[in-house]
Design an enzyme around this catalytic site. Sequence first.
Site, PDB file in Angstrom:
ATOM      1  N   LYS A  15       0.825  -1.127  -0.079  1.00  0.00           N
ATOM      2  CA  LYS A  15      -0.038  -0.100  -0.006  1.00  0.00           C
ATOM      3  C   LYS A  15       1.222   1.456   0.144  1.00  0.00           C
ATOM      4  CE  LYS A  15      -2.237   1.655   3.679  1.00  0.00           C
ATOM      5  NZ  LYS A  15      -2.310   3.243   3.867  1.00  0.00           N
ATOM      6  N   ASP A  62      -3.427   4.082  -1.927  1.00  0.00           N
ATOM      7  CA  ASP A  62      -4.347   5.017  -0.661  1.00  0.00           C
ATOM      8  C   ASP A  62      -4.470   6.251  -0.852  1.00  0.00           C
ATOM      9  OD1 ASP A  62      -6.061   4.848   1.261  1.00  0.00           O
ATOM     10  OD2 ASP A  62      -4.540   4.552   2.924  1.00  0.00           O
ATOM     11  N   LYS A 112      -7.346   8.176  -1.033  1.00  0.00           N
ATOM     12  CA  LYS A 112      -8.747   8.667  -0.608  1.00  0.00           C
ATOM     13  C   LYS A 112      -9.159   9.965  -1.402  1.00  0.00           C
ATOM     14  CE  LYS A 112      -7.870   6.898   4.071  1.00  0.00           C
ATOM     15  NZ  LYS A 112      -6.703   6.568   4.115  1.00  0.00           N
ATOM     16  N   ASP A 144     -13.292  14.726  -5.030  1.00  0.00           N
ATOM     17  CA  ASP A 144     -13.353  16.099  -5.759  1.00  0.00           C
ATOM     18  C   ASP A 144     -14.507  15.989  -6.506  1.00  0.00           C
ATOM     19  OD1 ASP A 144     -12.449  18.328  -7.284  1.00  0.00           O
ATOM     20  OD2 ASP A 144     -10.154  17.846  -6.697  1.00  0.00           O
ATOM     21  N   THR A 203     -11.318   6.623  10.698  1.00  0.00           N
ATOM     22  CA  THR A 203     -11.602   5.972  12.021  1.00  0.00           C
ATOM     23  C   THR A 203     -11.040   7.009  13.069  1.00  0.00           C
ATOM     24  OG1 THR A 203      -9.434   4.975  11.544  1.00  0.00           O
ATOM     25  CG2 THR A 203     -11.397   3.647  11.262  1.00  0.00           C
ATOM     26  N   ARG A 232       3.212  -0.621  10.868  1.00  0.00           N
ATOM     27  CA  ARG A 232       4.386  -0.785  11.726  1.00  0.00           C
ATOM     28  C   ARG A 232       4.826  -1.931  12.449  1.00  0.00           C
ATOM     29  NH1 ARG A 232       1.598   4.544  14.639  1.00  0.00           N
ATOM     30  NH2 ARG A 232      -0.246   3.304  13.728  1.00  0.00           N
TER      31      ARG A 232
HETATM   32  O1  C5P Z   1       1.210   1.322  11.128  1.00  0.00           O
HETATM   33  P1  C5P Z   1      -0.212   0.617  11.262  1.00  0.00           P
HETATM   34  O2  C5P Z   1      -0.330  -0.774  10.860  1.00  0.00           O
HETATM   35  O3  C5P Z   1      -1.126   1.217  12.077  1.00  0.00           O
HETATM   36  O4  C5P Z   1      -0.667   1.299   9.671  1.00  0.00           O
HETATM   37  C1  C5P Z   1      -1.992   1.088   9.204  1.00  0.00           C
HETATM   38  C2  C5P Z   1      -1.833   1.694   7.708  1.00  0.00           C
HETATM   39  O5  C5P Z   1      -3.575   1.602   7.451  1.00  0.00           O
HETATM   40  C3  C5P Z   1      -1.536   3.108   7.650  1.00  0.00           C
HETATM   41  O6  C5P Z   1      -1.018   3.264   6.689  1.00  0.00           O
HETATM   42  C4  C5P Z   1      -2.787   3.950   7.919  1.00  0.00           C
HETATM   43  O7  C5P Z   1      -2.796   5.091   7.316  1.00  0.00           O
HETATM   44  C5  C5P Z   1      -3.859   3.146   7.119  1.00  0.00           C
HETATM   45  N1  C5P Z   1      -5.133   3.327   7.641  1.00  0.00           N
HETATM   46  C6  C5P Z   1      -5.616   3.149   9.045  1.00  0.00           C
HETATM   47  N2  C5P Z   1      -6.804   3.390   9.204  1.00  0.00           N
HETATM   48  C7  C5P Z   1      -7.874   3.610   8.407  1.00  0.00           C
HETATM   49  C8  C5P Z   1      -7.434   3.827   7.164  1.00  0.00           C
HETATM   50  C9  C5P Z   1      -6.159   3.378   6.810  1.00  0.00           C
HETATM   51  O8  C5P Z   1      -4.643   2.910   9.921  1.00  0.00           O
HETATM   52  N3  C5P Z   1      -9.069   3.863   9.005  1.00  0.00           N
END
Ligand code: C5P
Length: 234
Positions: free
Chosen positions: A36, A63, A65, A68, A118, A209
């Site tokens: 992603k 990603d 999002k 427009d 979220t 992460r």
């Molecule tokens: O590091 P982590 O596992 O928390 O990353 C989750 C990924 O999913 C990030 O790229 C974050 O921007 C994305 N994301 C999220 N919650 C959402 C939509 C996307 O954490 N509702």
Amino acid sequence: MTLDARERLIVALDVASVEEAQALVRRLGTAVCFYKIGYQLGFAGGLDFAQALIEAGNQVFIDMKLHDIGHTVARGVESIARLGATFLTVHAYPQTMHAAVDARAGTKLRLLAVTVLTSYDDADLAASGYDFTVPELVAERAAQARDIGIDGLVCAAEEATRLRALVRPSMVLVTPGIRPAGAASGDQKRVMTPAAAIRAGADYLVVGRPIVAAPDPKAAADAIVAEIASAHHN
Ligand code: C5P
């Protein structure tokens, strides 16, 4: 859906440069085949890198999002489809979703709608002028996405069971906020383990992460894929 466990893991390349992304992808090797790319890397050369990943046989989730006027959304979707991406996110506003669905017709690009971010709670919605609670607006927008022909939703794992019942069976649920048992949750408030998310109805897991910041990213990815596989067989 008949997917390998490995194909259900999407690694979020949340790094600042193409060089860092290349190093991570090299370390992950064949453990991961779906990546992603979001704002951070996308605006730092990541779209060319996406093309390289696709040419090397990986799948890519852009990603960005999108939201427009319909004409602008449609032209953006066409460019992302030409790139060869598998998934693209759009905000779940009806006009935006209609434009995106029409523009991706005849391509392999699949559109994921983001219902309500979220990071938003009921007070954030009220401040934005909405007279809905978060669960109400999520359900309303999920139903609109289904009726407009969107291919899937990004949702928290805890919403997956409820949304699975609401959307078409062919729609995919893609869930971030995944933390293997014992991992730090960071700023994610609602987290689930990979196995629990799959059991709740998620089709794809987005993990950042816990893999990107792991001392051994490949071992972390292998462990998550194994957990996805075990959840599927239970
Ligand atoms: O590091 P982590 O596992 O928390 O990353 C989750 C990924 O999913 C990030 O790229 C974050 O921007 C994305 N994301 C999220 N919650 C959402 C939509 C996307 O954490 N509702």
